[in-house]
Design a protein around this motif. Sequence first.
Motif, mmCIF file in Angstrom:
data_model
loop_
_atom_site.group_PDB
_atom_site.id
_atom_site.type_symbol
_atom_site.label_atom_id
_atom_site.label_comp_id
_atom_site.label_asym_id
_atom_site.label_seq_id
_atom_site.Cartn_x
_atom_site.Cartn_y
_atom_site.Cartn_z
ATOM 1 N N ASP A 199 -6.761 1.339 7.586
ATOM 2 C CA ASP A 199 -7.420 0.100 7.999
ATOM 3 C C ASP A 199 -6.394 -0.994 8.310
ATOM 4 O O ASP A 199 -6.554 -1.761 9.261
ATOM 5 N N LEU A 200 -5.325 -1.067 7.524
ATOM 6 C CA LEU A 200 -4.279 -2.048 7.798
ATOM 7 C C LEU A 200 -3.596 -1.765 9.134
ATOM 8 O O LEU A 200 -3.250 -2.692 9.875
ATOM 9 N N MET A 247 -8.516 -3.002 -4.306
ATOM 10 C CA MET A 247 -7.781 -1.742 -4.459
ATOM 11 C C MET A 247 -7.289 -1.524 -5.890
ATOM 12 O O MET A 247 -6.768 -0.470 -6.225
ATOM 13 N N CYS A 279 0.836 -1.204 0.000
ATOM 14 C CA CYS A 279 0.000 0.000 0.000
ATOM 15 C C CYS A 279 0.872 1.256 0.000
ATOM 16 O O CYS A 279 0.605 2.218 -0.742
ATOM 17 N N TRP A 281 -7.137 2.595 2.983
ATOM 18 C CA TRP A 281 -6.670 1.215 3.120
ATOM 19 C C TRP A 281 -5.501 1.149 4.103
ATOM 20 O O TRP A 281 -5.440 0.269 4.962
ATOM 21 N N ARG A 307 -8.511 6.419 -1.553
ATOM 22 C CA ARG A 307 -8.834 5.025 -1.230
ATOM 23 C C ARG A 307 -7.619 4.316 -0.647
ATOM 24 O O ARG A 307 -7.733 3.540 0.306
ATOM 25 N N LEU A 308 -6.447 4.538 -1.212
ATOM 26 C CA LEU A 308 -5.240 3.898 -0.706
ATOM 27 C C LEU A 308 -4.915 4.389 0.711
ATOM 28 O O LEU A 308 -4.453 3.613 1.556
ATOM 29 N N GLN A 315 -9.775 -7.507 0.128
ATOM 30 C CA GLN A 315 -9.688 -6.051 0.226
ATOM 31 C C GLN A 315 -8.562 -5.515 -0.643
ATOM 32 O O GLN A 315 -8.717 -4.513 -1.350
ATOM 33 N N ALA A 316 -7.414 -6.195 -0.630
ATOM 34 C CA ALA A 316 -6.278 -5.764 -1.442
ATOM 35 C C ALA A 316 -6.599 -5.859 -2.929
ATOM 36 O O ALA A 316 -6.238 -4.978 -3.717
#
Length: 373
Positions: free
Chosen positions: A321-322, A349, A287, A318, A314-315, A345-346
């Motif tokens: 969230d990670l 992306m 990411c 992400w 969005r990234l 999820q990945a």
Amino acid sequence: MASKPDKPGGDGAEGRLGLDAARLPWLADTLTRTLASQRSHALLVSGPSGVGQMAFALALAKSWLCETPLADRPQRLACGHCGSCHLVDERSHPDLRLIVPEALRGEVGLDADEPGEGDGEGKSKKAKPSQEIKVDQIRTAIGFSELTAGRASTKVMLLHPAEALNTISANALLKTLEEPPGALRFVLSTSSPQSLLPTIRSRCQAIVLPRPEAAPAIAWLAGQGVDRPEVLLAASGEQPLVALAMHQAGLDAAAWLALPERVAAGDVAAFGGWALPQLIETLQKLCHDRLLVSVGAAPRYFAGARLVPGDVARLTAWAADLRRQSRHADHPYNAGLALEALLAQARDMGAAPRSDAASARPLRAGGPIHSRP
């Protein structure tokens, strides 16, 4: 399918690999200077993860306990062949106490099946090994420090990683650290000195380990048999010991560079043997690099791989969230379902172009991958 990878954590790779800091080119000069300029009974060794804090701390202890006369030891380094050096290598020297969390005993060369200092006999065998250095361990070590040295003129207490001291155990250590009995020396190794109590830091002479320069680190990795070492060095976050552990666990450069495409394809089978914390950390690196590519910068961990730019918002979400999921990675309700959800999820992306490399053998996880983007 890949075998289950080792659990990431600390500088444990050093214990498993049996590395000597005097033979790590980026540490040799610092080790020599430290032995020549030591002015305190307590040293706080700090530096980036994966560069050798544990190996450096053990090299200090080994040199202090070495039985070969100083006149016969260039630069005060341990001779490596006397009885004392052998006992340190075997983790059985009577005047060296190595204090680590229970979860790291096996990784630093101690018997993982034996209880740590201060562990109660009634402890459940099913209990998860502790990641902390507990107060009972410190109290037992203080008792060790008050005993007469067994074969050396000094005794050494080595704590690794020092940030694993909880508040109670850190406070229990303070008095002995300030007023050690007899010829007692301390060496504390850490990658996070700022997390230690100020009263701990103030009682120690600070030794800061340098981050390895790329050229000597790559040359050293090549000497260890690593193919395309520059790829694994980048993958590890410029941590050569981690790069070596990745290589020895079976993750090569081609497999690492194919990883973004396999993630984008949602190839769950390729990651079937991976520990959840390791997968999350690898996805964090991916990411991070996709964010860099999306804003026109060069990737850090996946240089040479084909990365697809994405929507920055969005990234960024992400990545957040990670980070959240990483805090609970050691305690998933269902690791298999969590792995599938992470890869789904990945994949969402954004997909990458497929290549022949991406359809190759399943990836093998590369040992401890513990840097943070």
